[in-house]
Motif scaffolding. Structure first.
Motif, PDB file in Angstrom:
ATOM      1  N   THR A 138     -12.019   2.740   0.378  1.00  0.00           N
ATOM      2  CA  THR A 138     -11.516   2.993  -0.980  1.00  0.00           C
ATOM      3  C   THR A 138     -12.596   2.748  -2.019  1.00  0.00           C
ATOM      4  N   MET A 171       7.446   2.552  -6.388  1.00  0.00           N
ATOM      5  CA  MET A 171       7.293   1.985  -5.044  1.00  0.00           C
ATOM      6  C   MET A 171       8.440   1.032  -4.737  1.00  0.00           C
ATOM      7  N   LEU A 223      -3.199   3.697  -3.786  1.00  0.00           N
ATOM      8  CA  LEU A 223      -1.856   3.681  -3.205  1.00  0.00           C
ATOM      9  C   LEU A 223      -1.086   4.952  -3.551  1.00  0.00           C
ATOM     10  N   TYR A 237      -6.773   0.325  -7.105  1.00  0.00           N
ATOM     11  CA  TYR A 237      -5.753   0.113  -6.092  1.00  0.00           C
ATOM     12  C   TYR A 237      -4.499   0.924  -6.400  1.00  0.00           C
ATOM     13  N   GLY A 257      -1.768  -5.481  -2.850  1.00  0.00           N
ATOM     14  CA  GLY A 257      -1.880  -4.836  -4.152  1.00  0.00           C
ATOM     15  C   GLY A 257      -0.849  -5.343  -5.138  1.00  0.00           C
ATOM     16  N   GLY A 301      -7.432   7.868  -1.009  1.00  0.00           N
ATOM     17  CA  GLY A 301      -6.052   7.694  -0.585  1.00  0.00           C
ATOM     18  C   GLY A 301      -5.468   8.976  -0.005  1.00  0.00           C
ATOM     19  N   MET A 358       0.300  -0.261   6.205  1.00  0.00           N
ATOM     20  CA  MET A 358       0.797   0.125   4.885  1.00  0.00           C
ATOM     21  C   MET A 358       1.488  -1.050   4.206  1.00  0.00           C
ATOM     22  N   LEU A 403      -1.188  -3.339   2.842  1.00  0.00           N
ATOM     23  CA  LEU A 403      -1.851  -2.774   1.669  1.00  0.00           C
ATOM     24  C   LEU A 403      -0.973  -2.900   0.427  1.00  0.00           C
ATOM     25  N   GLU A 404       0.308  -2.583   0.570  1.00  0.00           N
ATOM     26  CA  GLU A 404       1.226  -2.697  -0.564  1.00  0.00           C
ATOM     27  C   GLU A 404       1.386  -4.153  -0.995  1.00  0.00           C
ATOM     28  N   GLU A 422       0.352   7.086  -0.450  1.00  0.00           N
ATOM     29  CA  GLU A 422       1.782   7.210  -0.202  1.00  0.00           C
ATOM     30  C   GLU A 422       2.325   8.595  -0.526  1.00  0.00           C
TER      31      GLU A 422
END
Length: 706
Positions: free
Chosen positions: A230, A143, A77, A73, A273, A252, A266, A269-270, A81
């Protein structure tokens, strides 16, 4: 206490998950009080509750499962990103740093392993490959500070893929040599397998994603789809004997443009994770550490000290050379170093390969001292990397905050979105989110105007449901929203009055449902808005999800650069293109194109823009031949009486319905400061074309009898 020890380690799945959630909840709180990076808290918590600590939790299959998921993950990411324009721009820096971050630790490690630890050539090579690899476990820190698109982060993330790939190739070669498989066929098969997986991920995954996103807009379905892709990419990479984290990273990258940075997808997903998968992985890393090894013998401590010294020093040297070669700042070097000195995923893979290989003399290629030293190496580098990344990220974030241009701080931006139908909510709110200024972080205004008639109560209730949906969609993207259901005898006046009450700066609204008919193109309300409001109005019809738009084509009339709102609409479009990571193409006269190019290069250099000369506005319909189904065609028009207005704009409805039917469209009425348009038209201070007798008569009647 014997009576208490019988309950540990905990075996109940419910209680195991409860303890993990408590760690995820309280570790950041406690570490925040101590001003220690949260990631360190997760790793240390794993040390305490793990089998080598208080033995509260056993490292069972759930930690192996979530450990793999969390590692994949992080890499996924990082690829998702990454700013692809920035990545292409910095590809030489990324490749250079990746090679140096592999070669320097390999060379330095090999000679120190041979000279200080006195290991064999094969053991020294394999151990040196462990120094060369790294895992970006501190990526969640960048992030959190919003630095995922910084060039230093791009370089470090790209270099991670390079170093881990080369490390895994070393593992495959060493393993093949011990098995007697290193032949010409070995290299050919290895190359073909890698090429085949890369081709499948790079060629087929984007097409599958485009097909899926175009047909399914449900957030849950899209989230599950992205996760499935993924782990399919990771599984394909494992199938050929490589690490799955490379497949996750590559997935990704190829899905990057289909998941906009500001989209609800998004955010989901963030969130998942950072809330579950990544903390689980970090706790699992801590559970590997046996603190007692520090007191288990001088050999283990000596090996661990050498490994830590080589790993930290060699990565710093590589970061230093990258900084000096490309003229980067010291804080950028520190951030690259912080991201690229933590050892975890590929390091564990390397030590386990060497530990399981038996030499002809019956000894393990990597002995117990190396295995135990690796665990200590992982703990120390993870903690050191967290502190380094946290310090550098905080400094860069403060510099970015101080560098915000004064004109952005003074921007009066407040976007109003009138809503009439539930089918347009996702499109309009998504567009507003992409066009808003993230630095100012102001919310949007959602408005529903209903007629003041006998069905008023019914319309009000329907409007409240619509705006509740708007709030939900906006909150998915982390955007605040103000809502109002307004009663009015005239819809246009209701929107104009609400616009002034909320001090809004611009309107984003859907195109009239009868847009395929030239006579009904503007509908009943839109003409009253753009003639009665002198602020920017954007009207949009998008026939496909925004994340599948590949190009934004913009037709700009001559003298548009002289309009007061020229840079406002240009800023909104470039923000949109930047978030979608799609190309832009402007069609205008040379003087207009020159100013557009200067603005984009200075304010949004990552946007890929093309500039096409358009001699006359009458050539605009001819552009339809170059507008594909996955393009958005934008027309910058003008109100009567303004500098860029021309009589040819009166044919805009016929030209759009005749030439751009079935295409995604956006029409922009630029911002006009000062008096309202109708007053400007009457006084005629800016009109550059002869007015018809009909226009003069209707204007006089309206002024005389209003």
């Amino acid at each position: 206490m014997p009576g208490l020890s019988q309950y540990f380690p905990i075996t109940s799945p419910t209680m195991i998950f409860f303890v993990v959630l408590c760690i995820i909840l309280f570790a950041p709180i406690v570490m925040g009080k101590l001003r220690i990076p949260h990631i360190v808290g997760m790793v240390l918590a794993g040390v305490v509750v793990g089998p080598h600590g208080l033995n509260i939790l056993a490292k069972d299959s759930s930690f192996d499962l979530f450990g793999h998921v969390g590692l994949y993950y992080i890499m996924f990411l990082a690829g998702l990103e990454m700013n692809m324009a920035n990545f292409r721009k910095n590809r030489v820096r990324t490749f250079t740093h990746g090679i140096m971050a592999f070669v320097i630790p390999m060379a330095m490690g090999f000679f120190i392993n041979r000279g200080v630890l006195e290991y064999s050539i094969m053991t020294s090579i394999l151990l040196a490959s462990m120094y060369a690899s790294h895992t970006i476990i501190t990526y969640p820190i960048v992030m959190r500070y919003g630095l995922a698109r910084q060039r230093s982060v791009t370089i470090a993330v790209g270099a991670t893929a390079i170093t881990d790939t080369l490390t895994l190739l070393v593992l495959a070669i060493v393993g093949g040599m011990f098995k007697g498989e290193i032949t010409g066929i070995f290299w050919l098969v290895l190359f073909l397998k890698i090429a085949a997986v890369f081709f499948v991920i790079i060629y087929f995954f984007p097409r599958i994603a485009r097909f899926f996103f175009h047909r399914y807009g449900d957030n849950v379905a899209q989230f599950i789809f992205v996760l499935a892709m993924t782990f399919l990419g990771a599984g394909l990479m494992e199938l050929i004997g490589m690490e799955g984290l490379l497949g996750a990273f590559l997935t990704g990258l190829v899905l990057n443009r289909y998941v906009p940075n500001l989209s609800p997808l998004m955010l989901h997903l963030e969130f998942v994770g950072n809330a579950i998968f990544i903390p689980y992985f970090l706790i699992g890393v801590g559970m590997l550490v046996n603190v007692r090894l520090l007191f288990g013998g001088l050999d283990t401590i000596q090996v661990a000290c050498v490994m830590i010294l080589v790993a930290l020093t060699s990565k710093w040297i590589a970061s230093f050379f990258t900084q000096k070669l490309f003229g980067m700042r010291a804080v950028e070097r520190e951030l690259i170093y912080g991201l690229s000195n933590a050892q975890a995923g590929a390091t564990l893979a390397a030590v386990m390969v060497g530990y399981n290989l038996i030499t002809p003399s019956g000894q393990r290629l990597l002995n117990d001292d190396v295995l135990n030293g690796t665990v200590i190496l992982i703990l120390v580098t993870c903690i050191f990397s967290s502190f380094t990344t946290e310090r550098a990220s905080k400094q860069i974030a403060l510099e970015n905050s101080a560098a915000v241009p004064e004109d952005e701080k003074a921007d009066d931006e407040k976007i109003m979105v009138p809503i009439k139908h539930d089918t347009s909510i996702d499109t309009l709110v998504g567009l507003a989110v992409m066009m808003r200024n993230r630095v100012l972080n102001r919310g949007i205004v959602a408005l529903n105007v209903v007629y003041d008639d006998t069905n008023r109560l019914q319309y009000q209730e329907r409007g409240r449901r619509l705006l509740a949906h708007v709030t939900k969609v906006a909150n998915y993207s982390g955007v605040m929203v103000q809502t109002q259901v307004r009663i009015a005898t005239n819809i246009t006046n209701g929107i104009k009055h609400a616009f002034k009450e909320f001090n809004a700066s611009e309107i984003i609204m859907g195109m009239h449902a009868g847009q395929d008919s030239a006579r009904q193109f503007w509908g009943e309300f839109i003409p009253g808005l753009f003639s009665g409001l002198n602020r920017q109005i954007i009207i949009v019809r998008c026939l496909r999800p925004f994340n599948t738009i590949r190009r934004i084509q913009v037709a700009v009339p001559s003298r548009a650069e002289l309009e007061p709102g020229f840079y406002r609409w240009l800023e909104r479009l470039t923000r949109m293109a930047e978030n979608l990571e799609c190309r832009m193409q402007f069609h205008a006269k040379r003087e207009t194109l020159s100013l557009i190019n200067q603005y984009i290069q200075s304010r949004h250099p990552s946007v890929q823009a093309e500039y096409t000369y358009m001699a006359h506005w009458i050539d605009m319909p001819k552009l339809s031949s170059g507008v594909a189904d996955d393009h958005l065609f934008v027309v910058v028009t003008a109100r009567k009486g303004t500098i860029s207005y021309k009589s040819a704009l009166e044919r805009l409805p016929e030209e759009l319905t005749g030439n751009f039917s079935g295409k995604s469209l956006m029409i922009i009425f630029p911002d006009q400061y000062g008096e309202s348009v109708d007053i400007m038209t009457f006084a005629d201070p800016q009109h550059h074309e002869q007015r018809s007798a009909y226009d003069m008569l209707t204007t006089w009647i309206r002024k005389r009898f209003s």
